[in-house]
Design a protein around this motif. Structure first.
Motif, PDB file in Angstrom:
ATOM      1  N   ASP A 189      52.172 -24.798  31.430  1.00 40.39           N
ATOM      2  CA  ASP A 189      50.855 -24.225  31.753  1.00 40.39           C
ATOM      3  C   ASP A 189      49.790 -25.305  31.921  1.00 40.39           C
TER       4      ASP A 189
ATOM      5  N   HIS B 295      46.998 -27.755  32.968  1.00 40.86           N
ATOM      6  CA  HIS B 295      45.987 -27.744  34.023  1.00 40.86           C
ATOM      7  C   HIS B 295      44.846 -28.675  33.626  1.00 40.86           C
TER       8      HIS B 295
ATOM      9  N   ASN C 150      37.574 -17.764  28.445  1.00 44.52           N
ATOM     10  CA  ASN C 150      38.834 -17.036  28.570  1.00 44.52           C
ATOM     11  C   ASN C 150      39.177 -16.209  27.329  1.00 44.52           C
TER      12      ASN C 150
ATOM     13  N   SER D 139      47.881 -13.685  32.518  1.00 44.69           N
ATOM     14  CA  SER D 139      46.505 -13.305  32.806  1.00 44.69           C
ATOM     15  C   SER D 139      46.288 -11.875  32.330  1.00 44.69           C
TER      16      SER D 139
ATOM     17  N   ALA E 125      49.478 -18.726  30.559  1.00 47.57           N
ATOM     18  CA  ALA E 125      49.908 -18.997  31.926  1.00 47.57           C
ATOM     19  C   ALA E 125      49.326 -20.298  32.460  1.00 47.57           C
TER      20      ALA E 125
ATOM     21  N   ARG F 265      45.602 -22.175  34.069  1.00 51.39           N
ATOM     22  CA  ARG F 265      44.806 -21.919  35.261  1.00 51.39           C
ATOM     23  C   ARG F 265      45.432 -22.547  36.504  1.00 51.39           C
ATOM     24  N   LYS F 266      45.339 -21.809  37.602  1.00 49.61           N
ATOM     25  CA  LYS F 266      45.727 -22.305  38.920  1.00 49.61           C
ATOM     26  C   LYS F 266      44.494 -22.777  39.679  1.00 49.61           C
TER      27      LYS F 266
ATOM     28  N   GLU G 154      37.885 -15.153  35.649  1.00 47.27           N
ATOM     29  CA  GLU G 154      39.056 -14.868  34.824  1.00 47.27           C
ATOM     30  C   GLU G 154      40.013 -13.878  35.480  1.00 47.27           C
TER      31      GLU G 154
ATOM     32  N   TYR H 112      45.257 -17.566  37.776  1.00 53.63           N
ATOM     33  CA  TYR H 112      46.222 -18.075  36.804  1.00 53.63           C
ATOM     34  C   TYR H 112      47.612 -18.249  37.409  1.00 53.63           C
ATOM     35  N   LYS H 113      48.397 -19.107  36.783  1.00 55.84           N
ATOM     36  CA  LYS H 113      49.776 -19.319  37.193  1.00 55.84           C
ATOM     37  C   LYS H 113      50.645 -18.114  36.816  1.00 55.84           C
TER      38      LYS H 113
END
Length: 367
Positions: free
Chosen positions: A41, A43, A129, A261, A287, A289-290, A329, A334-335
């Motif tokens: 996860d 990031h 978050n 998420s 997960a 963040r993407k 959010e 999210y991944k």
């Protein structure tokens, strides 16, 4: 001085931001850092990668823990039968939870060795978050471990994600005003002073999650039993040194919950002790963040109305009366939680137990 060894636990199927990798390398070059592990996860954060663990034989680095000391997650089994849960009724009941908790703050703080002055924000979730979420059991993956965990397929569960609020920020600010991002030698009195404040913030965060859960359970006219509580931002003794976790779940404290998420599943897993040292006794905490917050807000506000994001593809509800936050959010930011968990499983670090599905996610409400 050579940089520490870096290991990233991620399969080729997982997307890892190069900025986050660069941040790991910068941290690995700090004096006294001996090992760095990035989780699937991973990031980019504000100078420090999130979803990572850092070990040093000789130094404590407060900025690697960050400002939200003790941030983590608790999971409760509630007395609400899944078959009787009604989202409309729950949503109507969940008001007044962002206001100051009217309970015995001084008494609860004293019970964990904290002064009354630390209590103003006690029992509140905070922003970013953080959330509280009601969930149902979607899939039992390992029936034997499921029974041992205390989970109940017929009950609604409550997950709380919050931390030490302003207390952790004040502790980091005091440290940085004196030392900036310099590490503290373990034998330095300043290190002992930071660790004492750090441990107090951990106790505050654990208590905060408990009080938040009590408030939600009270609004829903039920009771609950805490099944686990995990800190994701901390520094603890490990072997003959210091283990820093920044957005990483501990693998040495029992069962772990790894949420996706607000529009995806949450996994409950058992860490595997035979492989835990491969990842500095740490696991992914979610997960990851993407997209950054600004990216998510810019991309999604052009495509969706707020009303669209108050329901998820799973049919769950979202209570978030902050216009920016509901975009920042969103699940799209999210991944894939399933890939994160597969990576951990393929690395031999976990045994998945169950998947939980969100019913209602609470972020913030104005009244």
């Amino acid at each position: 001085m050579n940089a520490a060894d870096i290991r990233i636990i991620a399969s080729p199927e997982s997307w890892i931001d190069q900025v986050a990798v660069d941040q790991l390398r910068q941290t690995a070059a700090l004096p006294g850092i001996d090992a760095v592990v990035g989780m699937p996860d991973l990031h980019a954060g504000r100078g420090i990668a999130v979803g990572a663990a850092f070990w040093s034989r000789s130094h404590v680095y407060p900025h690697l823990v960050g400002s939200d000391i003790g941030c983590g997650m608790g999971l409760w089994r509630t007395g609400i039968a899944r078959r009787k849960f009604r989202a409309d009724a729950a949503e109507r009941r969940l008001h007044g939870l962002d206001q100051t908790w009217p309970g015995d703050r001084a008494g609860r703080l004293a019970a964990v060795g904290l002064p009354p002055a630390a209590g103003e924000a006690l029992g509140t979730i905070g922003g970013g978050n953080h959330f509280a979420e009601l969930l149902r059991v979607e899939t039992v993956i390992d029936a034997a471990l499921f029974a041992e965990a205390g989970l109940d397929a017929g009950a609604v569960h409550l997950m709380v994600h919050s931390g030490s609020r302003g207390l952790g920020q004040a502790i980091l600010d005091r440290h940085r005003s004196r030392f900036n991002v310099a590490g503290l030698a373990a034998e330095d009195p300043a290190c002992a002073a930071y660790l004492a404040e750090h441990d107090a913030a951990i106790r505050w965060a654990v208590l905060n999650r408990a009080v938040i859960a009590e408030r939600f359970l009270d609004r829903l006219a039920t009771r609950g039993e805490r099944l686990l509580d995990l800190c994701h931002n901390s520094v603890t003794r490990h072997r003959d040194g210091w283990l820093h976790r920044k957005g990483a779940a501990p693998a040495d404290g029992g069962l772990v919950v790894i949420p996706g998420s607000r529009g995806d599943m949450t996994y409950v897993v058992r860490p595997r002790p035979d492989r835990a040292d491969d990842a500095l006794q740490s696991l992914a905490h979610g997960a990851g963040r993407k997209w950054s917050r600004s990216e998510a807000r810019d991309k999604l506000s052009r495509r969706f109305r707020i009303a669209d994001l108050e329901r998820t593809r799973l049919g769950s509800r979202v209570i978030c009366e902050d216009r920016d936050l509901i975009f920042e959010e969103a699940p799209q930011a999210y991944k894939d939680i399933h890939q994160v968990v597969r990576d951990l499983q393929q690395a031999g670090l976990i045994d998945p137990i169950a998947m939980l599905c969100p019913l209602l996610t609470y972020k913030v409400r104005r009244a």
